[in-house]
Design an enzyme around this catalytic site. Structure first.
Site, PDB file in Angstrom:
ATOM      1  N   GLN A 124      49.408  42.622  53.065  1.00  0.00           N
ATOM      2  CA  GLN A 124      49.142  43.248  54.359  1.00  0.00           C
ATOM      3  C   GLN A 124      48.494  44.624  54.198  1.00  0.00           C
ATOM      4  O   GLN A 124      49.101  45.524  53.614  1.00  0.00           O
ATOM      5  CB  GLN A 124      50.466  43.413  55.110  1.00  0.00           C
ATOM      6  CG  GLN A 124      50.349  44.057  56.467  1.00  0.00           C
ATOM      7  CD  GLN A 124      51.707  44.504  56.982  1.00  0.00           C
ATOM      8  OE1 GLN A 124      52.329  45.407  56.435  1.00  0.00           O
ATOM      9  NE2 GLN A 124      52.186  43.852  58.018  1.00  0.00           N
ATOM     10  N   GLY A 125      47.305  44.784  54.719  1.00  0.00           N
ATOM     11  CA  GLY A 125      46.615  46.073  54.666  1.00  0.00           C
ATOM     12  C   GLY A 125      46.644  46.752  56.024  1.00  0.00           C
ATOM     13  O   GLY A 125      45.647  46.717  56.753  1.00  0.00           O
ATOM     14  N   TYR A 126      47.768  47.329  56.358  1.00  0.00           N
ATOM     15  CA  TYR A 126      47.881  48.083  57.614  1.00  0.00           C
ATOM     16  C   TYR A 126      47.852  49.594  57.321  1.00  0.00           C
ATOM     17  O   TYR A 126      46.988  50.307  57.796  1.00  0.00           O
ATOM     18  CB  TYR A 126      49.191  47.744  58.340  1.00  0.00           C
ATOM     19  CG  TYR A 126      49.215  46.430  59.100  1.00  0.00           C
ATOM     20  CD1 TYR A 126      48.170  45.523  59.038  1.00  0.00           C
ATOM     21  CD2 TYR A 126      50.320  46.100  59.892  1.00  0.00           C
ATOM     22  CE1 TYR A 126      48.209  44.325  59.738  1.00  0.00           C
ATOM     23  CE2 TYR A 126      50.369  44.905  60.598  1.00  0.00           C
ATOM     24  CZ  TYR A 126      49.318  44.023  60.525  1.00  0.00           C
ATOM     25  OH  TYR A 126      49.378  42.848  61.221  1.00  0.00           O
ATOM     26  N   SER A 127      48.835  50.068  56.516  1.00  0.00           N
ATOM     27  CA  SER A 127      48.998  51.518  56.325  1.00  0.00           C
ATOM     28  C   SER A 127      47.803  52.129  55.599  1.00  0.00           C
ATOM     29  O   SER A 127      47.185  51.495  54.743  1.00  0.00           O
ATOM     30  CB  SER A 127      50.251  51.804  55.490  1.00  0.00           C
ATOM     31  OG  SER A 127      51.372  51.223  56.080  1.00  0.00           O
ATOM     32  N   GLU A 242      61.595  35.799  64.453  1.00  0.00           N
ATOM     33  CA  GLU A 242      61.548  36.123  63.019  1.00  0.00           C
ATOM     34  C   GLU A 242      62.112  37.520  62.788  1.00  0.00           C
ATOM     35  O   GLU A 242      62.671  37.809  61.745  1.00  0.00           O
ATOM     36  CB  GLU A 242      60.100  36.093  62.505  1.00  0.00           C
ATOM     37  CG  GLU A 242      59.525  34.712  62.291  1.00  0.00           C
ATOM     38  CD  GLU A 242      60.013  34.061  61.002  1.00  0.00           C
ATOM     39  OE1 GLU A 242      60.967  34.572  60.400  1.00  0.00           O
ATOM     40  OE2 GLU A 242      59.448  33.032  60.634  1.00  0.00           O
ATOM     41  N   GLU A 368      63.515  57.389  61.047  1.00  0.00           N
ATOM     42  CA  GLU A 368      63.253  58.359  62.128  1.00  0.00           C
ATOM     43  C   GLU A 368      62.533  57.678  63.291  1.00  0.00           C
ATOM     44  O   GLU A 368      62.833  57.931  64.462  1.00  0.00           O
ATOM     45  CB  GLU A 368      62.402  59.528  61.600  1.00  0.00           C
ATOM     46  CG  GLU A 368      63.116  60.446  60.622  1.00  0.00           C
ATOM     47  CD  GLU A 368      63.222  59.860  59.210  1.00  0.00           C
ATOM     48  OE1 GLU A 368      62.576  58.830  58.924  1.00  0.00           O
ATOM     49  OE2 GLU A 368      63.972  60.434  58.395  1.00  0.00           O
TER      50      GLU A 368
HETATM   51  C1  LIG Z   1      58.435  49.452  49.715  1.00  0.00           C
HETATM   52  C2  LIG Z   1      57.336  49.615  50.720  1.00  0.00           C
HETATM   53  C3  LIG Z   1      56.455  48.579  50.932  1.00  0.00           C
HETATM   54  C4  LIG Z   1      55.412  48.727  51.853  1.00  0.00           C
HETATM   55  N1  LIG Z   1      54.520  47.703  52.008  1.00  0.00           N
HETATM   56  C5  LIG Z   1      53.480  47.845  52.857  1.00  0.00           C
HETATM   57  C6  LIG Z   1      52.499  46.818  52.978  1.00  0.00           C
HETATM   58  O1  LIG Z   1      52.570  45.773  52.314  1.00  0.00           O
HETATM   59  N2  LIG Z   1      51.466  47.012  53.810  1.00  0.00           N
HETATM   60  C7  LIG Z   1      51.343  48.141  54.564  1.00  0.00           C
HETATM   61  O2  LIG Z   1      50.393  48.228  55.332  1.00  0.00           O
HETATM   62  N3  LIG Z   1      52.249  49.151  54.465  1.00  0.00           N
HETATM   63  C8  LIG Z   1      53.307  49.025  53.623  1.00  0.00           C
HETATM   64  N4  LIG Z   1      54.229  50.042  53.488  1.00  0.00           N
HETATM   65  C9  LIG Z   1      53.991  51.295  54.193  1.00  0.00           C
HETATM   66  C10 LIG Z   1      54.975  51.572  55.300  1.00  0.00           C
HETATM   67  O3  LIG Z   1      54.700  50.785  56.421  1.00  0.00           O
HETATM   68  C11 LIG Z   1      54.860  53.077  55.599  1.00  0.00           C
HETATM   69  O4  LIG Z   1      55.335  53.760  54.459  1.00  0.00           O
HETATM   70  C12 LIG Z   1      55.669  53.479  56.793  1.00  0.00           C
HETATM   71  O5  LIG Z   1      55.118  52.961  57.967  1.00  0.00           O
HETATM   72  C13 LIG Z   1      55.728  55.020  56.908  1.00  0.00           C
HETATM   73  O6  LIG Z   1      54.449  55.556  56.883  1.00  0.00           O
HETATM   74  P1  LIG Z   1      54.050  56.731  55.867  1.00  0.00           P
HETATM   75  O7  LIG Z   1      54.499  56.343  54.501  1.00  0.00           O
HETATM   76  O8  LIG Z   1      52.627  57.043  56.075  1.00  0.00           O
HETATM   77  O9  LIG Z   1      54.939  57.954  56.279  1.00  0.00           O
HETATM   78  P2  LIG Z   1      54.689  58.984  57.547  1.00  0.00           P
HETATM   79  O10 LIG Z   1      54.344  58.152  58.707  1.00  0.00           O
HETATM   80  O11 LIG Z   1      53.660  59.961  57.051  1.00  0.00           O
HETATM   81  O12 LIG Z   1      56.050  59.616  57.653  1.00  0.00           O
HETATM   82  C14 LIG Z   1      56.515  60.669  56.792  1.00  0.00           C
HETATM   83  C15 LIG Z   1      57.861  61.128  57.315  1.00  0.00           C
HETATM   84  O13 LIG Z   1      57.699  61.652  58.649  1.00  0.00           O
HETATM   85  C16 LIG Z   1      58.552  60.963  59.543  1.00  0.00           C
HETATM   86  N5  LIG Z   1      57.897  60.779  60.838  1.00  0.00           N
HETATM   87  C17 LIG Z   1      56.647  60.308  61.059  1.00  0.00           C
HETATM   88  N6  LIG Z   1      56.396  60.257  62.383  1.00  0.00           N
HETATM   89  C18 LIG Z   1      57.514  60.689  63.002  1.00  0.00           C
HETATM   90  C19 LIG Z   1      57.877  60.864  64.362  1.00  0.00           C
HETATM   91  N7  LIG Z   1      57.039  60.569  65.362  1.00  0.00           N
HETATM   92  N8  LIG Z   1      59.125  61.330  64.637  1.00  0.00           N
HETATM   93  C20 LIG Z   1      59.992  61.623  63.631  1.00  0.00           C
HETATM   94  N9  LIG Z   1      59.697  61.496  62.322  1.00  0.00           N
HETATM   95  C21 LIG Z   1      58.475  61.030  62.016  1.00  0.00           C
HETATM   96  C22 LIG Z   1      58.817  59.617  58.902  1.00  0.00           C
HETATM   97  O14 LIG Z   1      60.027  59.042  59.359  1.00  0.00           O
HETATM   98  C23 LIG Z   1      58.867  59.989  57.423  1.00  0.00           C
HETATM   99  O15 LIG Z   1      60.146  60.468  57.092  1.00  0.00           O
HETATM  100  C24 LIG Z   1      55.278  49.928  52.586  1.00  0.00           C
HETATM  101  C25 LIG Z   1      56.183  50.973  52.366  1.00  0.00           C
HETATM  102  C26 LIG Z   1      57.194  50.826  51.445  1.00  0.00           C
HETATM  103  C27 LIG Z   1      58.136  51.965  51.219  1.00  0.00           C
END
Ligand SMILES: Cc1cc2nc3c(=O)[nH]c(=O)nc-3n(C[C@H](O)[C@H](O)[C@H](O)COP(=O)(O)OP(=O)(O)OC[C@H]3O[C@@H](n4cnc5c(N)ncnc54)[C@H](O)[C@@H]3O)c2cc1C
Length: 383
Positions: A124-127, A242, A368
């Protein structure tokens, strides 16, 4: 076509599933903390298909088991209790349901059967850097060029990108006044020219997730799922039944068993502080079980669970982490007392479970973000 098991009694269904697992599931994979990857995962997908236990939630006309919600809940209970290892299986969990709902006949023909057979695996390429919690801020661009889109940008944290045969991803296809608009969802072969992946090591030192770079990747226009610019709606539309599985406290329960097994030889139950701590964790586990059971019953009765799902996911994830922290404390004590009756393998296992639990409050929506959703539903807040 796989057999129709909806007419079976619950007891017969559970017994047949359990007997099948006993017969075919490799005993060394009976570990809910383990995640099968690569050839191991493909073997398991193929075996599920061959024996008629693949894609429990997919409709039967698309090759799935088409289980009723009640049977689906039972399916998850039996497999969890049996202790099967985790699998990513984005093909069955995400891509299949999306294609059933939004895909074209050609897309379904190209993907559904190979997903069922385990020969087509998806990541999945979302993030993106700067677009995780705020996913709609994504900046990967897909520009129309005749019958194709030219894609440039970057994804991050793409789990198992290297070993997957295919990638589904979101990209911005037009500038729109609202950032959720103008996004499209694409399907592409992972080895297409213009895609490069670079591993990121996780806390355990494994190549679990990847950066994915798009450099002038050309994707045919018929690889867009649903309407162009409507990818946000498509990406969010996963089958509701799901999602309830995310709130399952199966991993917390597994860790609780490890805790009790380690506490015995250490005599930890004689320590009032530890006895209090483990009693609290046990009570929290009962609460999490009750919440999950309530959600399962809600799903079975067709209720809209709405904000109960994030609550259950948060409770299960934080409890799992609290259990692993307690387990680590016991492991530290065991390490300091050679000959205490706790094996080195159990001590190593504690560290592995602890590290593996850390991301549970990050992926699929951080703790969060889940709290924000809860607060919005429970408190009179404005956006
Ligand atoms: C093991 C693992 C597997 C993953 N696999 C995939 C994958 O296959 N494909 C994919 O697309 N992504 C994947 N991800 C990514 C995952 O979806 C993101 O890490 C997640 O959505 C958080 O985004 P970020 O890492 O950019 O953190 P940020 O969004 O930058 O957040 C950083 C911190 O700020 C806090 N924060 C952010 N916004 C708010 C808010 N509005 N209010 C309060 N706090 C906030 C967060 O809670 C966090 O503590 C994976 C992540 C992990 C850890």
């Amino acid at each position: 076509m796989q057999p129709d098991r909806n007419a079976m009694s619950d007891a017969d269904f559970a017994a047949e599933l359990r007997a099948w697992l006993e017969a075919v599931y490799p005993p060394h994979w009976r570990d809910p903390v383990l995640r099968l990857r690569g050839r191991d995962a493909e073997w398991w997908y193929a075996r599920q298909w061959q024996d008629g236990w693949r894609a429990p939630a997919w409709p039967r006309e698309h090759g799935g088991l088409g289980l009723s919600v009640e049977k689906l809940i039972l399916y998850h209970r039996v497999t969890e209790d049996f202790g099967i290892a985790r699998t990513l299986d984005h093909g069955v969990k995400q891509v299949g349901p999306i294609l059933v709902q939004y895909g074209t006949e050609a897309q379904r023909a190209a993907c559904l059967r190979p997903i069922l057979e385990g020969t087509q695996t998806w990541c999945q390429g979302y993030s993106e850097p700067g677009a995780g919690s705020d996913l709609a801020a994504l900046r990967t661009r897909a520009e129309r060029e005749g019958d194709s889109f030219r894609v440039n940008g970057q994804k991050i944290w793409t789990t198992q990108a290297e070993e997957s045969t295919h990638l589904y991803f979101l990209a911005r296809t037009s500038a729109a006044p609202k950032k959720q608009m103008g996004i499209s969802l694409f399907l592409v072969r992972r080895d297409a020219p213009g895609i490069t992946v670079r591993p990121i090591r996780n806390l355990l030192g494994e190549r679990e997730f990847y950066e994915v770079f798009f450099d002038d990747l050309l994707v045919p226009a018929d690889a867009v799922v649903g309407a162009v610019d409507q990818g946000w709606t498509v990406a969010k539309a996963l089958l509701g039944h799901e999602r309830f599985a995310q709130g399952s406290p199966a991993l917390a329960r597994h860790t609780y068993r490890l805790l009790c097994a380690m506490a015995g030889p250490l005599g930890a139950f004689d320590d009032p502080a530890f006895a209090d701590r483990i009693a609290r964790l046990g009570c929290d586990l009962s609460d999490a079980d009750a919440l999950y059971a309530e959600n399962c019953a809600g799903v079975a009765s067709g209720a809209d669970l709405g904000d109960s799902l994030p609550i259950a996911k948060l409770v299960a994830a934080e409890l799992f982490q609290a259990m692993t922290e307690c387990l680590q404390d016991l492991a530290a004590e065991a390490r300091a007392r050679p000959g205490c009756g706790v094996s080195a393998a159990r001590i190593d296992e504690a560290a592995r479970v602890y590290l593996m639990s850390r991301p549970y409050t990050i992926f699929g929506g951080t703790a969060e973000v889940q709290r924000n959703i809860m607060a919005r539903s429970l408190l009179p807040l404005r956006d």
